[in-house]
Design an enzyme around this catalytic site. Structure first.
Site, PDB file in Angstrom:
ATOM      1  N   ASP A   1       0.814  -1.217   0.000  1.00  0.00           N
ATOM      2  CA  ASP A   1       0.000   0.000   0.000  1.00  0.00           C
ATOM      3  C   ASP A   1       0.849   1.269   0.000  1.00  0.00           C
ATOM      4  O   ASP A   1       2.073   1.217   0.185  1.00  0.00           O
ATOM      5  CB  ASP A   1      -0.963  -0.009   1.201  1.00  0.00           C
ATOM      6  CG  ASP A   1      -0.295  -0.465   2.499  1.00  0.00           C
ATOM      7  OD1 ASP A   1       0.943  -0.410   2.585  1.00  0.00           O
ATOM      8  OD2 ASP A   1      -1.015  -0.881   3.421  1.00  0.00           O
TER       9      ASP A   1
ATOM     10  N   ASN B   1      -7.869  -3.258  14.083  1.00  0.00           N
ATOM     11  CA  ASN B   1      -9.229  -3.618  13.659  1.00  0.00           C
ATOM     12  C   ASN B   1      -9.224  -4.788  12.669  1.00  0.00           C
ATOM     13  O   ASN B   1     -10.223  -5.076  12.032  1.00  0.00           O
ATOM     14  CB  ASN B   1      -9.934  -2.399  13.041  1.00  0.00           C
ATOM     15  CG  ASN B   1      -9.192  -1.860  11.823  1.00  0.00           C
ATOM     16  OD1 ASN B   1      -8.205  -2.458  11.389  1.00  0.00           O
ATOM     17  ND2 ASN B   1      -9.665  -0.756  11.271  1.00  0.00           N
TER      18      ASN B   1
ATOM     19  N   HIS C   1      -7.299  -5.012   9.944  1.00  0.00           N
ATOM     20  CA  HIS C   1      -7.028  -4.709   8.534  1.00  0.00           C
ATOM     21  C   HIS C   1      -5.726  -5.354   8.085  1.00  0.00           C
ATOM     22  O   HIS C   1      -4.804  -5.552   8.866  1.00  0.00           O
ATOM     23  CB  HIS C   1      -7.092  -3.208   8.240  1.00  0.00           C
ATOM     24  CG  HIS C   1      -5.966  -2.362   8.729  1.00  0.00           C
ATOM     25  ND1 HIS C   1      -6.149  -1.201   9.450  1.00  0.00           N
ATOM     26  CD2 HIS C   1      -4.628  -2.477   8.573  1.00  0.00           C
ATOM     27  CE1 HIS C   1      -4.988  -0.647   9.704  1.00  0.00           C
ATOM     28  NE2 HIS C   1      -4.044  -1.402   9.203  1.00  0.00           N
TER      29      HIS C   1
ATOM     30  N   GLU D   1      -9.676  -2.121   5.118  1.00  0.00           N
ATOM     31  CA  GLU D   1     -10.368  -1.875   6.380  1.00  0.00           C
ATOM     32  C   GLU D   1     -11.597  -2.789   6.494  1.00  0.00           C
ATOM     33  O   GLU D   1     -12.075  -3.310   5.471  1.00  0.00           O
ATOM     34  CB  GLU D   1     -10.816  -0.409   6.429  1.00  0.00           C
ATOM     35  CG  GLU D   1      -9.677   0.607   6.368  1.00  0.00           C
ATOM     36  CD  GLU D   1      -8.959   0.803   7.702  1.00  0.00           C
ATOM     37  OE1 GLU D   1      -8.924  -0.145   8.518  1.00  0.00           O
ATOM     38  OE2 GLU D   1      -8.431   1.894   7.925  1.00  0.00           O
TER      39      GLU D   1
HETATM   40  C1  GLP Z   1      -0.623   0.028   8.721  1.00  0.00           C
HETATM   41  C2  GLP Z   1      -0.253  -0.679   7.390  1.00  0.00           C
HETATM   42  C3  GLP Z   1      -0.386  -2.161   7.516  1.00  0.00           C
HETATM   43  C4  GLP Z   1       0.232  -2.601   8.818  1.00  0.00           C
HETATM   44  C5  GLP Z   1      -0.627  -2.119   9.964  1.00  0.00           C
HETATM   45  C6  GLP Z   1      -0.067  -2.435  11.328  1.00  0.00           C
HETATM   46  O1  GLP Z   1      -1.739   0.831   8.670  1.00  0.00           O
HETATM   47  N1  GLP Z   1      -0.977  -0.229   6.259  1.00  0.00           N
HETATM   48  O2  GLP Z   1       0.217  -2.789   6.404  1.00  0.00           O
HETATM   49  O3  GLP Z   1       0.300  -3.999   8.887  1.00  0.00           O
HETATM   50  O4  GLP Z   1      -0.938  -0.769   9.838  1.00  0.00           O
HETATM   51  O5  GLP Z   1       0.958  -1.567  11.658  1.00  0.00           O
HETATM   52  P1  GLP Z   1       1.955  -1.813  12.852  1.00  0.00           P
HETATM   53  O6  GLP Z   1       2.821  -2.930  12.441  1.00  0.00           O
HETATM   54  O7  GLP Z   1       2.712  -0.518  12.971  1.00  0.00           O
HETATM   55  O8  GLP Z   1       1.133  -2.104  14.038  1.00  0.00           O
END
Ligand code: GLP
Length: 241
Positions: free
Chosen positions: A67, A136, A138, A143
């Site tokens: 992304d 959540n 995702h 989402e």
């Molecule tokens: C972000 C990214 C995801 C990631 C998630 C968790 O929003 N788009 O690809 O896995 O959130 O992030 P973190 O590893 O910092 O908890």
């Protein structure tokens, strides 16, 4: 899903690097789907160290990231392109032309999404997709929704995701409201999936991912259907099970 329980973030990162490294050793021209966020940083440090020591060779590897924020140029400090350059690409022997992310500042975002899916197809699909999960549930920026999105598309970020990512920006108003993300089909069609999760704040999401019904309201629940999905999670992340 295979579950590997580790004692902490450090061990999670080492074991995940072993698995991702094994993928590259067994297929040097692997197409690897990459993720951002805090979860994979330790893994990326491990991979960089192994590459510097001559134990891993990325010269034939291709990468496609999950992304990118809409509106941030690759040079922006908080863009995922910059994150990848800083945390991994600048430290390994990968050809910059072999690294791909959606372009969040493309003039035509709809055709950018279609081109990204075409790119994944032209590379022969993803051999191993790395994932973190959001609080959540995702994956990428898919989402909770009332259907599983198929290909790459633009999403409006939920306020909880914006808040979670606020820590990287000066204030909440600077957090982009939209992102481009691979769809659930792109992710679930990867031949192998590696999920890294750490911390008690993710324990509830992990429980719902592993034991809940497969529903688009919990995007990560679809991973239950994948034939070769490995979860590497620390004790804290597995503590609600
Ligand atoms: C972000 C990214 C995801 C990631 C998630 C968790 O929003 N788009 O690809 O896995 O959130 O992030 P973190 O590893 O910092 O908890």
């Amino acid at each position: 899903m295979r579950i590997i329980k580790t004692k902490d973030y450090e061990q999670m990162s080492t074991i995940a690097a072993d698995i991702l490294g094994a993928q590259i050793i067994s297929k040097p021209e692997s197409v690897i789907g990459l993720a951002t966020g805090s979860s994979p940083i330790g893994l990326y440090n491990n991979l960089a160290k192994r590459c510097t020591e001559g134990r891993l060779d990325f010269s034939a590897v291709c990468t496609v990231n999950l992304d990118e924020y809409v509106g941030l140029s690759p040079e922006h400090e908080q863009s995922y392109a910059n994150f990848m350059w800083t945390n991994l690409f600048s430290k390994i022997n990968i050809a910059p032309g072999n690294t791909h992310l959606p372009n969040g500042i493309a003039e035509d975002l709809v055709s950018e999404c279609a081109s990204y899916d075409e790119l994944i197809r032209s590379l022969g699909g993803i051999d191993l997709q790395l994932l973190g999960i959001g609080h959540n549930g995702h994956i990428g920026f898919n989402e909770p929704a009332d259907f599983f999105p198929l290909g790459t598309h633009m999403v409006k970020l939920t306020s909880s995701t914006q808040k979670a990512n606020q820590r990287f920006f000066n204030n909440i108003a600077d957090v982009p409201t939209h992102a481009l993300t691979m769809g659930i089909r792109d992710i679930i069609q990867a031949r192998r999936i590696l999920v890294v999760v750490s911390g008690v704040d993710k324990a509830d999401a992990v429980k719902r991912m592993l034991t809940g019904t497969v529903v688009p309201d919990m995007p990560a629940s679809i991973l239950q259907l994948h034939r070769d999905c490995i979860l590497v999670a620390d004790e804290a992340a597995l503590s609600a099970l």
